[in-house]
Design a protein around this motif. Structure first.
Motif, PDB file in Angstrom:
ATOM      1  N   VAL A  79       0.855  -1.174   0.000  1.00 25.22           N
ATOM      2  CA  VAL A  79       0.000   0.000   0.000  1.00 25.22           C
ATOM      3  C   VAL A  79       0.896   1.229   0.000  1.00 25.22           C
ATOM      4  O   VAL A  79       1.998   1.216   0.552  1.00 25.22           O
ATOM      5  CB  VAL A  79      -0.948   0.029   1.216  1.00 25.22           C
ATOM      6  N   LYS A  80       0.410   2.324  -0.620  1.00 26.77           N
ATOM      7  CA  LYS A  80       1.284   3.460  -0.826  1.00 26.77           C
ATOM      8  C   LYS A  80       0.787   4.750  -0.174  1.00 26.77           C
ATOM      9  O   LYS A  80       1.572   5.579   0.267  1.00 26.77           O
ATOM     10  CB  LYS A  80       1.468   3.694  -2.347  1.00 26.77           C
ATOM     11  N   GLY A  81      -0.521   4.960  -0.137  1.00 22.59           N
ATOM     12  CA  GLY A  81      -1.028   6.216   0.402  1.00 22.59           C
ATOM     13  C   GLY A  81      -0.758   6.386   1.882  1.00 22.59           C
ATOM     14  O   GLY A  81      -0.335   7.457   2.331  1.00 22.59           O
ATOM     15  N   GLY A  82      -0.973   5.329   2.668  1.00 22.78           N
ATOM     16  CA  GLY A  82      -0.797   5.403   4.113  1.00 22.78           C
ATOM     17  C   GLY A  82       0.617   5.755   4.539  1.00 22.78           C
ATOM     18  O   GLY A  82       0.814   6.693   5.320  1.00 22.78           O
ATOM     19  N   PRO A  83       1.653   5.029   4.067  1.00 23.44           N
ATOM     20  CA  PRO A  83       3.024   5.367   4.449  1.00 23.44           C
ATOM     21  C   PRO A  83       3.415   6.792   4.072  1.00 23.44           C
ATOM     22  O   PRO A  83       4.073   7.493   4.855  1.00 23.44           O
ATOM     23  CB  PRO A  83       3.861   4.345   3.672  1.00 23.44           C
ATOM     24  N   ARG A  84       2.983   7.246   2.896  1.00 25.19           N
ATOM     25  CA  ARG A  84       3.327   8.610   2.488  1.00 25.19           C
ATOM     26  C   ARG A  84       2.708   9.633   3.430  1.00 25.19           C
ATOM     27  O   ARG A  84       3.371  10.581   3.873  1.00 25.19           O
ATOM     28  CB  ARG A  84       2.848   8.857   1.053  1.00 25.19           C
ATOM     29  N   ARG A  85       1.425   9.456   3.759  1.00 28.04           N
ATOM     30  CA  ARG A  85       0.766  10.409   4.667  1.00 28.04           C
ATOM     31  C   ARG A  85       1.375  10.361   6.064  1.00 28.04           C
ATOM     32  O   ARG A  85       1.489  11.397   6.744  1.00 28.04           O
ATOM     33  CB  ARG A  85      -0.733  10.121   4.718  1.00 28.04           C
ATOM     34  N   ALA A  86       1.797   9.181   6.503  1.00 28.14           N
ATOM     35  CA  ALA A  86       2.432   9.062   7.823  1.00 28.14           C
ATOM     36  C   ALA A  86       3.758   9.818   7.852  1.00 28.14           C
ATOM     37  O   ALA A  86       4.078  10.488   8.845  1.00 28.14           O
ATOM     38  CB  ALA A  86       2.649   7.590   8.163  1.00 28.14           C
ATOM     39  N   LEU A  87       4.528   9.735   6.777  1.00 28.71           N
ATOM     40  CA  LEU A  87       5.805  10.460   6.703  1.00 28.71           C
ATOM     41  C   LEU A  87       5.567  11.969   6.663  1.00 28.71           C
ATOM     42  O   LEU A  87       6.308  12.741   7.276  1.00 28.71           O
ATOM     43  CB  LEU A  87       6.589  10.010   5.472  1.00 28.71           C
ATOM     44  N   GLU A  88       4.517  12.372   5.922  1.00 27.62           N
ATOM     45  CA  GLU A  88       4.190  13.799   5.873  1.00 27.62           C
ATOM     46  C   GLU A  88       3.810  14.305   7.264  1.00 27.62           C
ATOM     47  O   GLU A  88       4.215  15.411   7.669  1.00 27.62           O
ATOM     48  CB  GLU A  88       3.044  14.033   4.892  1.00 27.62           C
ATOM     49  N   ALA A  89       3.053  13.493   8.002  1.00 26.77           N
ATOM     50  CA  ALA A  89       2.624  13.896   9.340  1.00 26.77           C
ATOM     51  C   ALA A  89       3.804  14.041  10.297  1.00 26.77           C
ATOM     52  O   ALA A  89       3.746  14.828  11.253  1.00 26.77           O
ATOM     53  CB  ALA A  89       1.624  12.879   9.896  1.00 26.77           C
ATOM     54  N   LEU A  90       4.875  13.298  10.021  1.00 33.69           N
ATOM     55  CA  LEU A  90       6.074  13.386  10.858  1.00 33.69           C
ATOM     56  C   LEU A  90       6.947  14.583  10.490  1.00 33.69           C
ATOM     57  O   LEU A  90       7.974  14.835  11.131  1.00 33.69           O
ATOM     58  CB  LEU A  90       6.893  12.096  10.732  1.00 33.69           C
TER      59      LEU A  90
ATOM     60  N   LEU B 110       8.716  15.087   7.712  1.00 28.27           N
ATOM     61  CA  LEU B 110       9.957  14.747   7.007  1.00 28.27           C
ATOM     62  C   LEU B 110       9.987  15.339   5.606  1.00 28.27           C
ATOM     63  O   LEU B 110       8.946  15.501   4.953  1.00 28.27           O
ATOM     64  CB  LEU B 110      10.105  13.227   6.931  1.00 28.27           C
ATOM     65  N   ASP B 111      11.180  15.667   5.148  1.00 26.85           N
ATOM     66  CA  ASP B 111      11.387  16.127   3.774  1.00 26.85           C
ATOM     67  C   ASP B 111      11.316  14.904   2.858  1.00 26.85           C
ATOM     68  O   ASP B 111      12.155  14.010   2.937  1.00 26.85           O
ATOM     69  CB  ASP B 111      12.755  16.800   3.662  1.00 26.85           C
TER      70      ASP B 111
ATOM     71  N   ASP C  28       7.332  16.336  -5.035  1.00 26.52           N
ATOM     72  CA  ASP C  28       8.522  16.618  -4.227  1.00 26.52           C
ATOM     73  C   ASP C  28       9.679  15.658  -4.524  1.00 26.52           C
ATOM     74  O   ASP C  28      10.818  15.924  -4.124  1.00 26.52           O
ATOM     75  CB  ASP C  28       8.178  16.522  -2.739  1.00 26.52           C
ATOM     76  N   THR C  29       9.402  14.532  -5.174  1.00 29.72           N
ATOM     77  CA  THR C  29      10.431  13.514  -5.380  1.00 29.72           C
ATOM     78  C   THR C  29      11.533  14.016  -6.296  1.00 29.72           C
ATOM     79  O   THR C  29      11.267  14.460  -7.418  1.00 29.72           O
ATOM     80  CB  THR C  29       9.813  12.237  -5.974  1.00 29.72           C
TER      81      THR C  29
ATOM     82  N   VAL D 102      16.308  10.501  -7.180  1.00 28.65           N
ATOM     83  CA  VAL D 102      15.702   9.401  -6.443  1.00 28.65           C
ATOM     84  C   VAL D 102      14.832   8.557  -7.382  1.00 28.65           C
ATOM     85  O   VAL D 102      14.840   7.322  -7.309  1.00 28.65           O
ATOM     86  CB  VAL D 102      14.873   9.935  -5.260  1.00 28.65           C
ATOM     87  N   LEU D 103      14.102   9.221  -8.259  1.00 29.35           N
ATOM     88  CA  LEU D 103      13.311   8.485  -9.240  1.00 29.35           C
ATOM     89  C   LEU D 103      14.210   7.627 -10.114  1.00 29.35           C
ATOM     90  O   LEU D 103      13.906   6.460 -10.398  1.00 29.35           O
ATOM     91  CB  LEU D 103      12.511   9.460 -10.106  1.00 29.35           C
TER      92      LEU D 103
END
Length: 361
Positions: A89-100, A102-103, A141-142, A146-147
């Motif tokens: 899954v991709k949406g959850g981890p991204r939103r969790a990192l944003e909430a922390l 992180l750049d 932002d990527t 990195v891509l």
């Protein structure tokens, strides 16, 4: 890419590490269970020693519930120039990192669409991803660097890159992976307390439907916990189809001819819609599905039988596009179904008969 750090040495992480190591990348392995990392290292996936400096790419292959935590720790420590995860899954981890806070310029979410019913490093193979889609979910932002690192990883694994939005990916995998797994498990659950006489009648159809139900429940709890909404929405639709199908079947039991006709129409509708959906499943190498002719060969369950069939097919100049094996119940024999181009079926049947094989019409 010259160096990589794989965090999480289960099936996916170790398989990626094996592929990278096979292409000359220096791979460092880490896991919350050091013994698992040592096992992966012993398999040739890299070294379980920590890198001395910053690596080019960190690949987080932890369970979905822990991906954001592991990524955040690695990013704060600055262990790599680029970071990605391989969670389903991709949406959850991204939103969790944003909430922390992180750049996320050094991060990209990814998901290789490949796996096995078995888990752990001992189930890993360096060709697990070959020819399979590998989804990349970059944001605005990527960083381009990195891509490019992610694309290099996909190339080393001989997978096929597919770029998607993270939430669109989660809806897609709910449809083609997560919901089917639960349905497979529900069908398999009907067998748990079934009479032995009934279970012994299992053929290839029930094996096909229930194959993925053999996967590790703990792993699937992690996956489904990270994507419950889209899966629940799809199962609601499936439940509606089930209710309609049950009504149609009950109608077929009626003494009233009109109701029986209504039941027949309902069953035909769900079967035809199934036909329409099935033909959209991609065929060999992800191309449009092809129609193959089946040459069915009876074989004894003895060493070397399959090798002989393929060798005889090769001598006849016929390419076997796909193969299935149906084992006979209670007998040391089976039926090998060879899928070939329609124009080659007659040639192959004749050649195999000439070499003593029994062909089932």
């Amino acid at each position: 890419m010259r160096t990589a750090l794989v965090i999480g040495t289960g099936l996916i992480g170790t398989s990626a590490a094996l592929a990278l190591a096979g292409r000359g990348v220096v791979v460092h392995l880490a896991d919350h269970d050091p013994e698992q990392a040592r096992t992966a290292a012993a398999l040739g996936a890299g070294t379980d020693e920590a890198p001395e400096g910053t690596v080019d790419l960190a690949i987080v292959a932890s369970p979905p519930a822990h991906v954001a935590e592991v990524l955040a720790d690695a990013m704060r420590r600055g262990v790599a120039r680029g970071y990605l995860d391989v969670a389903s899954v991709k949406g959850g981890p991204r939103r969790a990192l944003e909430a922390l806070g992180l750049d996320l310029s050094s991060y990209i979410g990814t998901h290789p669409m490949s796996g096995r019913e078995k888990s752990g490093p001992l189930a890993a193979t360096g060709d697990l991803f070959e020819g399979r889609p590998w989804v990349l979910t970059p944001t605005r932002d990527t960083d381009t660097e990195v891509l490019n690192l992610a694309l290099e990883l996909v190339s080393h694994c001989r997978a096929v890159p597919v770029v998607m939005d993270a939430d669109a990916h989660d809806r897609a995998v709910a449809l083609v992976s997560h919901m089917p797994h639960l349905v497979s498990s529900m069908v398999a659950a009907r067998l748990e307390n079934a009479e032995e006489a009934a279970v012994r009648l299992c053929g290839q159809g029930i094996r096909d439907v229930t194959r993925i139900a053999a996967s590790d429940p703990r792993m699937w709890i992690d996956i489904l916990s990270a994507n419950p909404g889209p899966v629940a929405d799809l199962l609601t639709d499936v439940a509606g189809d089930l209710e309609e199908t049950v009504r149609a079947l009950r109608a077929l039991q009626s003494a009233d001819e009109a109701k029986r006709l209504e039941g027949t129409s309902g069953i035909e509708d769900v079967l035809r819609r199934g036909n329409a959906g099935q033909v959209r499943v991609p065929g060999k190498h992800g191309a449009a599905p092809r129609v193959y002719e089946v040459v069915a060969v009876l074989i004894d369950d003895q060493p070397g039988q399959l090798a002989r069939i393929f060798a005889d097919a090769g001598r006849a100049g016929v390419n076997v596009e796909d193969v299935r094996i149906e084992h006979a119940t209670g007998q040391q024999a089976g039926l090998v179904q060879l899928m070939v181009e329609p124009k080659a079926a007659t040639v192959l049947s004749a050649a195999l008969r000439e070499r003593g094989w029994a062909i089932r019409q």
